[in-house]
Enzyme design. Structure first.
Site, PDB file in Angstrom:
ATOM      1  N   THR A   7       0.857  -1.411  -0.049  1.00 43.71           N
ATOM      2  CA  THR A   7       0.177   0.035   0.051  1.00 43.71           C
ATOM      3  C   THR A   7       0.829   1.177  -0.017  1.00 43.71           C
ATOM      4  OG1 THR A   7      -1.692   1.211   1.112  1.00 43.71           O
ATOM      5  CG2 THR A   7      -0.439  -0.053   2.559  1.00 43.71           C
ATOM      6  N   GLN A  10       0.894   5.398   3.951  1.00 46.89           N
ATOM      7  CA  GLN A  10       1.465   5.192   5.007  1.00 46.89           C
ATOM      8  C   GLN A  10       0.661   4.894   6.164  1.00 46.89           C
ATOM      9  OE1 GLN A  10       4.654   4.738   5.965  1.00 46.89           O
ATOM     10  NE2 GLN A  10       5.521   5.208   4.167  1.00 46.89           N
ATOM     11  N   ASP A  70      -7.566  -2.081  -1.498  1.00 43.77           N
ATOM     12  CA  ASP A  70      -8.027  -0.843  -2.102  1.00 43.77           C
ATOM     13  C   ASP A  70      -9.272  -0.246  -1.295  1.00 43.77           C
ATOM     14  OD1 ASP A  70      -7.518   1.020  -4.421  1.00 43.77           O
ATOM     15  OD2 ASP A  70      -9.785   0.808  -4.803  1.00 43.77           O
ATOM     16  N   PHE A 151      -7.726   9.897   8.918  1.00 46.28           N
ATOM     17  CA  PHE A 151      -7.250  10.339   7.880  1.00 46.28           C
ATOM     18  C   PHE A 151      -8.624  10.486   6.657  1.00 46.28           C
ATOM     19  CE2 PHE A 151      -6.800   6.844   4.553  1.00 46.28           C
ATOM     20  CZ  PHE A 151      -7.261   5.963   5.445  1.00 46.28           C
ATOM     21  N   TYR A 153     -11.484  10.787   4.509  1.00 43.06           N
ATOM     22  CA  TYR A 153     -12.806  11.261   4.746  1.00 43.06           C
ATOM     23  C   TYR A 153     -13.415  11.056   6.284  1.00 43.06           C
ATOM     24  CZ  TYR A 153     -13.080  11.311  -0.265  1.00 43.06           C
ATOM     25  OH  TYR A 153     -13.082  11.420  -1.596  1.00 43.06           O
ATOM     26  N   ASP A 154     -12.577  10.557   7.133  1.00 42.66           N
ATOM     27  CA  ASP A 154     -12.958  10.458   8.666  1.00 42.66           C
ATOM     28  C   ASP A 154     -13.757  11.399   9.194  1.00 42.66           C
ATOM     29  OD1 ASP A 154     -12.098   7.854   8.601  1.00 42.66           O
ATOM     30  OD2 ASP A 154     -10.153   8.125   9.429  1.00 42.66           O
TER      31      ASP A 154
END
Ligand code: IMP
Length: 202
Positions: A7, A10, A70, A151, A153-154
């Site tokens: 991925t 990070q 994904d 991170f 759309y949280d």
């Protein structure tokens, strides 16, 4: 078993690695352990397609076993958008994309703000696809962004009863809860738990 966790984010790599840290005899590598290479085009029609594209590309390229993911956010009132295009749905930063969603939903009432995060995982070896699965986390789009945790759309992803979190977290956003809370209910956690079960069967 040694697995390359392919991925490029990070944050996602950290979440997955933390969830796999207790699995015995599992060594994780990241793309930083390998020579730099161009990433494959993520042009699949679905998140499952994109996870496959990445897992197959890196396992062929480096000749190792690869776990690729994904993920994305599907908003009912936007016909499932941003979906597979979540990372680059609109111009600018993560916070620009959140504002774009809030803007498009300004007239959408609370009961029609359903949304879900989806995460697909694909494990591939140079011989082909070995295993794949997906995890889903239900919620709703909040009326405004709240919190600085997580991170993407949280801060606009509202936790509901359907999310499966303890009721004390219902009404908070993904930006307002701790990584530990997220790690129990998230789409990624749900997919990784299936991966842990798969590893037990090998
Ligand atoms: P990917 O790197 O193609 O999987 O892109 C996924 C995109 O979906 C990210 O850039 C985020 O915008 C969004 N996303 C996926 N998972 C999460 C999450 O757990 N929290 C917030 N946003 C997420």
């Amino acid at each position: 078993m040694t697995i390359l966790l392919a991925t490029t984010s990070q944050h996602k790599a950290g979440e997955i690695a933390a969830m796999l840290s207790g699995v015995p005899d599992l060594q994780l590598q990241t793309l930083n352990d390998f020579p730099a290479t161009e990433a494959p085009e993520e042009d699949g029609a679905t998140m499952a397609d994109n996870a496959r594209i990445k897992a197959e590309f890196y396992s062929q390229h480096f000749g190792v076993r690869v776990l690729a993911d994904d993920s994305g956010l599907e908003v009912d009132a936007l016909n499932g958008e941003p979906g597979v295009h979540s990372a680059r749905w609109s111009e600018g930063s993560d916070s620009d994309r959140m504002l774009a969603i809030l803007d498009r939903m300004i007239d959408v009432p609370v009961e029609e703000r359903g949304a879900r995060y989806r995460c697909t995982l694909c494990l591939a070896t140079p011989d082909g696809i070995e295993w794949e699965a997906e995890g889903v986390c239900e919620g709703e789009i909040a009326l405004e962004a709240r919190g600085t945790g997580g991170f993407g759309y949280d801060p606009i992803f509202g936790i509901t009863l359907a999310t499966g979190a303890d009721s004390e977290y219902v009404g908070k956003t993904g930006g307002e809860v701790s990584p530990e809370v997220k790690a129990t209910v998230s789409h990624r956690a749900r997919a990784v738990r299936q991966f842990v079960e798969y590893l037990k069967t090998r």
